[in-house]
Design an enzyme around this catalytic site. Sequence first.
Site, PDB file in Angstrom:
ATOM      1  CB  CYS A 366      -0.963   0.031   1.184  1.00 34.92           C
ATOM      2  SG  CYS A 366      -1.298  -1.509   1.979  1.00 34.92           S
ATOM      3  NE  ARG A 395       2.225  -9.502   4.790  1.00 29.03           N
ATOM      4  CZ  ARG A 395       0.979  -9.501   4.364  1.00 29.03           C
ATOM      5  NH1 ARG A 395       0.132 -10.418   4.786  1.00 29.03           N
ATOM      6  NH2 ARG A 395       0.556  -8.587   3.506  1.00 29.03           N
ATOM      7  CD  GLN A 413      -1.652  -9.269  -0.105  1.00 31.52           C
ATOM      8  OE1 GLN A 413      -0.725  -8.632   0.349  1.00 31.52           O
ATOM      9  NE2 GLN A 413      -2.697  -9.622   0.611  1.00 31.52           N
ATOM     10  CG  ASP A 415      -1.931  -5.354  -2.465  1.00 24.04           C
ATOM     11  OD1 ASP A 415      -3.121  -5.336  -2.126  1.00 24.04           O
ATOM     12  OD2 ASP A 415      -0.999  -5.210  -1.669  1.00 24.04           O
ATOM     13  CG  HIS A 417      -3.987   0.092  -2.948  1.00 21.55           C
ATOM     14  ND1 HIS A 417      -2.900  -0.705  -3.208  1.00 21.55           N
ATOM     15  CD2 HIS A 417      -4.307  -0.107  -1.636  1.00 21.55           C
ATOM     16  CE1 HIS A 417      -2.566  -1.356  -2.104  1.00 21.55           C
ATOM     17  NE2 HIS A 417      -3.396  -1.016  -1.147  1.00 21.55           N
ATOM     18  CE  LYS A 497     -12.403  -7.186   7.776  1.00 18.82           C
ATOM     19  NZ  LYS A 497     -11.200  -7.990   8.037  1.00 18.82           N
ATOM     20  CG  HIS A 543      -6.378  -1.104   1.305  1.00 19.80           C
ATOM     21  ND1 HIS A 543      -5.015  -0.955   1.338  1.00 19.80           N
ATOM     22  CD2 HIS A 543      -6.884  -0.131   2.109  1.00 19.80           C
ATOM     23  CE1 HIS A 543      -4.710   0.061   2.127  1.00 19.80           C
ATOM     24  NE2 HIS A 543      -5.821   0.580   2.600  1.00 19.80           N
TER      25      HIS A 543
END
Length: 670
Positions: A366, A395, A413, A415, A417, A497, A543
Amino acid sequence: MAMAAAAASPSLLLLPSSKTLNLTLNFSTPRSPLYSRSNRTASFKSRVLPRKSRTSTSSSAGVAATDSAIETEKSDPKVDRPEEERVVLPTNDSSEKLLRIRHTCAHVMAMAVQKVFPNAKVTIGPWIDNGFYYDFDMDPLTDKDLKKIKKEMDRIIRRNLPLVREEVSREEAQKRILAINEPYKLEILDNIKEDSITIYHIGNEWWDLCAGPHVNSTGNIDRKAVELESVAGAYWRGDESKPMLQRIYGTAWETEEQLKAYLHFKEEAKRRDHRRLGQDLDLFSIQEDAGGGLVFWHPKGAIIRHLIEDSWKQLHMQHGYDLLYTPHVAKAELWKISGHSDFYKENMYDQMNIEDELYQLRPMNCPYHILVYKRKLHSYRDFPIRVAELGTVYRYELSGSLHGLFRVRGFTQDDAHIFCLDDQIKDEIRGVLDLTEEILLQFGFRKYEVNLSTRPEKSVGTDDIWEKATIALRQALEDKGWDYQIDEGGGAFYGPKIDLKIEDALGRKWQCSTVQVDFNLPQRFDITYVDSNSERRRPIMIHRAVLGSLERFFGVLIEHYAGDFPLWLSPIQTRVLPVTDSEVNYCSSEVVLKLKSSGIRAELCHGERLPKLIRNAEKQKIPLMAVVGPKEVETHTVTIRSRFGGELGTMTVENFIDKIQSSIENRTSL
């Protein structure tokens, strides 16, 4: 992705949650999916399991090459099998009777353990999704010991002993615990806040601290519907500094028929285990020389990943996203601004000192996407702005929590946005849901469990923007026509969410897609745009991920398909098999070369007797086999055997190519 989603991703779901079961399970391998919009919504019912397994894969395929005597087992996957009897498996939520049985079984097991091993000390014994467990302070147990315990449980059940509830004072409970020398019960008693302590007795022979519920007597349990499954070590209270206990897991059902169905489900899940199939099919590995939780994609697995990524990118560009690539590291200061250093530090790797500046491996994508947004001043006319990236993140996970592809330390991921205006939230969320459905349908996922999570007690942002965002999410789901559940207060602190779990071929639910509105990061990074009045305003940030972790999603796919990937996704689509070495040259120059030139993933295998070549192709789950004998060479043809369609007959290479390309385009099997 945002911090709240990341904390749980990638997560492990070995068996479906008792709260989310709508399972009509079919143990056949999924066929290549068609684009159908039916049956795509989730309902919440009991599991349904077939009594017997059926598999779509044939044994050694019976391909008949002309002028050749080939001995093979006859099996035609196209033959329809009669509809099987189905066993409905209740859940703890759907059946209070089942919950009482399981809770009582935990007590019966504890009583049996102390009868067989008088020195064993009991701790806690709850019911769980598929049964129960109890922890004991005692010497390590063996499988032979479990059989002894189960035999004693059967005796207790047959005696039809009553379960009697008793309320006593804290002082009386303490007195009784000291009398039987159960130190763990004393610690449990200290943690009970109520003044009145509840005890449950099994007859006059055994008791434990418990709030219930239980069946009226042990005779209400069908002993043939109970099985002790395994034993494992578990630290008391999960604390490594405390004693290691023996945890016995058991499963219990209302009937013997339900138990058999459940055990069959477990065997089917074991057969589909992605770790075993990943090794057998040479798809991926985790090399301990490199470190735990770091995935090596082998050539066949890498082909599948390429196909997934390529499709993902094309669909995103069609839906108005711009693709990004961003660095794997950044200055540590960036993660302070985002808040990850404060709220997510335990999942981040140690910082690196580079020329007296601290850098950090990225745990999220992000902040990078926000920096791309901030590179210039935006006008309200620019919105919505959609950016997407297949971004690899790192991670820290404890070594004991690592599990194949489902929980790793480095993963990619999918991902994205979206930066938009307040009044664009609903349309953007609906667009995300449409894209999510389109992507998931490619892989045959049509049944979802959908949850809308609302404002938690602690949150950022005004009441007005929370209400607008929540209403927008709700309206997008209703416009989509998806059933959903409300998770009151389950949203992230920075916004509401939507979470979506996909249902696999065994009916298991896997957390996959998520859409989150974020009021926090735009404020932290002070991102703005110029509105129609030439004033600076803050945009809404959304997100979203569709597949989640590619590694985890790949693991789910392996188990969903049981390694039998559909034709369009299979790493090797066709294996060409000559009957003798005399046909090798034709196979290589006329068949394999033309297939590869047409974009079809093909390989030549020879050097063994044809039946063995066929068996090897079956073991490797190759979708199509092209057998070539003398007559095929003479007529410039191939004889085709499909794992999913059986004997397809003899055809020209060009006709074969046309059929494959059509099947790939339509995502169907051949």
